[in-house]
Design a protein around this motif. Sequence first.
Motif, PDB file in Angstrom:
ATOM      1  N   ILE A  29      -8.654   1.096   5.431  1.00 24.30           N
ATOM      2  CA  ILE A  29      -7.243   0.927   4.926  1.00 24.30           C
ATOM      3  C   ILE A  29      -6.599   2.102   5.636  1.00 24.30           C
ATOM      4  O   ILE A  29      -6.878   3.157   5.936  1.00 24.30           O
ATOM      5  CB  ILE A  29      -7.068   2.195   3.407  1.00 24.30           C
ATOM      6  CG1 ILE A  29      -8.558   1.412   2.473  1.00 24.30           C
ATOM      7  CG2 ILE A  29      -5.954   2.620   2.642  1.00 24.30           C
ATOM      8  CD1 ILE A  29      -7.652  -0.245   1.679  1.00 24.30           C
ATOM      9  N   ASP A  39      -2.311  -2.569   3.518  1.00 21.68           N
ATOM     10  CA  ASP A  39      -3.921  -2.689   3.320  1.00 21.68           C
ATOM     11  C   ASP A  39      -4.179  -2.599   1.979  1.00 21.68           C
ATOM     12  O   ASP A  39      -5.358  -3.045   2.255  1.00 21.68           O
ATOM     13  CB  ASP A  39      -4.241  -1.969   4.041  1.00 21.68           C
ATOM     14  CG  ASP A  39      -3.899  -1.834   5.525  1.00 21.68           C
ATOM     15  OD1 ASP A  39      -3.716  -3.109   6.420  1.00 21.68           O
ATOM     16  OD2 ASP A  39      -4.018  -1.158   6.619  1.00 21.68           O
ATOM     17  N   PHE A  40      -3.441  -2.037   1.523  1.00 24.80           N
ATOM     18  CA  PHE A  40      -4.172  -1.981  -0.111  1.00 24.80           C
ATOM     19  C   PHE A  40      -4.170  -4.048  -0.605  1.00 24.80           C
ATOM     20  O   PHE A  40      -4.738  -4.171  -1.607  1.00 24.80           O
ATOM     21  CB  PHE A  40      -2.727  -1.518  -1.210  1.00 24.80           C
ATOM     22  CG  PHE A  40      -3.483  -0.065  -1.332  1.00 24.80           C
ATOM     23  CD1 PHE A  40      -4.533   0.904  -1.579  1.00 24.80           C
ATOM     24  CD2 PHE A  40      -2.695   0.611   0.031  1.00 24.80           C
ATOM     25  CE1 PHE A  40      -4.848   2.468  -1.157  1.00 24.80           C
ATOM     26  CE2 PHE A  40      -3.151   2.046   0.278  1.00 24.80           C
ATOM     27  CZ  PHE A  40      -4.103   3.077  -0.068  1.00 24.80           C
ATOM     28  N   LYS A  67      -6.623  -5.246  -2.744  1.00 25.20           N
ATOM     29  CA  LYS A  67      -8.128  -4.419  -2.387  1.00 25.20           C
ATOM     30  C   LYS A  67      -7.963  -3.546  -4.490  1.00 25.20           C
ATOM     31  O   LYS A  67      -6.827  -3.847  -5.011  1.00 25.20           O
ATOM     32  CB  LYS A  67      -7.738  -2.993  -2.121  1.00 25.20           C
ATOM     33  CG  LYS A  67      -8.169  -3.296  -0.438  1.00 25.20           C
ATOM     34  CD  LYS A  67      -8.595  -3.946   0.195  1.00 25.20           C
ATOM     35  CE  LYS A  67      -9.183  -3.890   2.101  1.00 25.20           C
ATOM     36  NZ  LYS A  67      -8.247  -4.840   2.266  1.00 25.20           N
TER      37      LYS A  67
END
Length: 344
Positions: free
Chosen positions: A124, A129-130, A133
């Motif tokens: 992260i 990058d989320f 997730k």
Amino acid sequence: MRSTWKRLFVVAVAALGLAAQADAAVGKTKLKVGYAPGGGSVLTFLAQDQKLFEKEGVEVELVQFASSSDGLNALNSGKIDIGISFGTAGPLTFISKGSDFSIIGGHLSGGHPVIALPEKAQKIKTIGDFRGKTVATPRIYTADIVWRGALKRAGLDPEKDVKIIELKNPAAVLEAVKAGKADVGIGASSILLKAKESGVAVVGWSNYFFPQHPCCRIVAKGKAVKEDPETYRAFLRAILQAEKIKTEKPELAVDVNKRYLNLDDKMAREFTLEPHQETHADPNRKGVTRMWHDMKSIDYVEGDIDLNRYVNVDLYRDALKELQRRNPKDKFYREAKKRFDRQN
């Protein structure tokens, strides 16, 4: 004799009237102030500890709540008079549903940690990058809005690109991350110490998503503010003086947080002096307005409101003006005036 008794009767009635007025005045200066344990309360702690409220003629009783929603419900029902650390998104959500709230000042800007287990921390680094997730987030907390708004601006759909677990408060978010139920958690200042103590990694801050975003606003009932503005001006004068103390005597602020939050020396220092947390009494109407637009953009609230009805900057302006009058050469208050002009 009859005229003498008549005069005495008039004097007695007048005395009773004055006594009643005095009792009413004393009643108006008593405020129950609700807070949640975290970085957003230090100015009020300082004002209480240094007897600044007393100096300004206000008697303050502090009432702690486990969550922002609990505190705001108490304010809405009249159980407390002011909330100081219940975020920005929370009060705005209540306002959107008809609550008679008035935002009259601030306490904390930014400073909410994004957390993950150490083994997942390197995954992260950016908002992108989320994607994919599982994210635990506290519903109606400011950091939740700030993060979702950032997702939207980055072209990510919170409903499709991320699996969101909505929880009641940041403490539940921390537990979800620790248990491995979420890859990452959107936290709040109130869990920063517990996160560090438990070995959870801080992988980012809410400031990264929305620089200097408003968080803990000072919120009161709109009707009460209209009926007795001087009591709320006095409260803000004390808070402004507390901000000056924290700026000029940070070690005193560390000591006060240590005592009021029952922290050890190391944690009190880290918590109070965390550079991502900015403590200003300024209401920051522009920041609150942007937060409202973010909430609308992610369908967090429906309809529209005239924020000018719910963000009262006049009380803070008057409080600051009075302190400048008392201290015409003070640099701190000059800088506070510049910030006010910039943010409101």
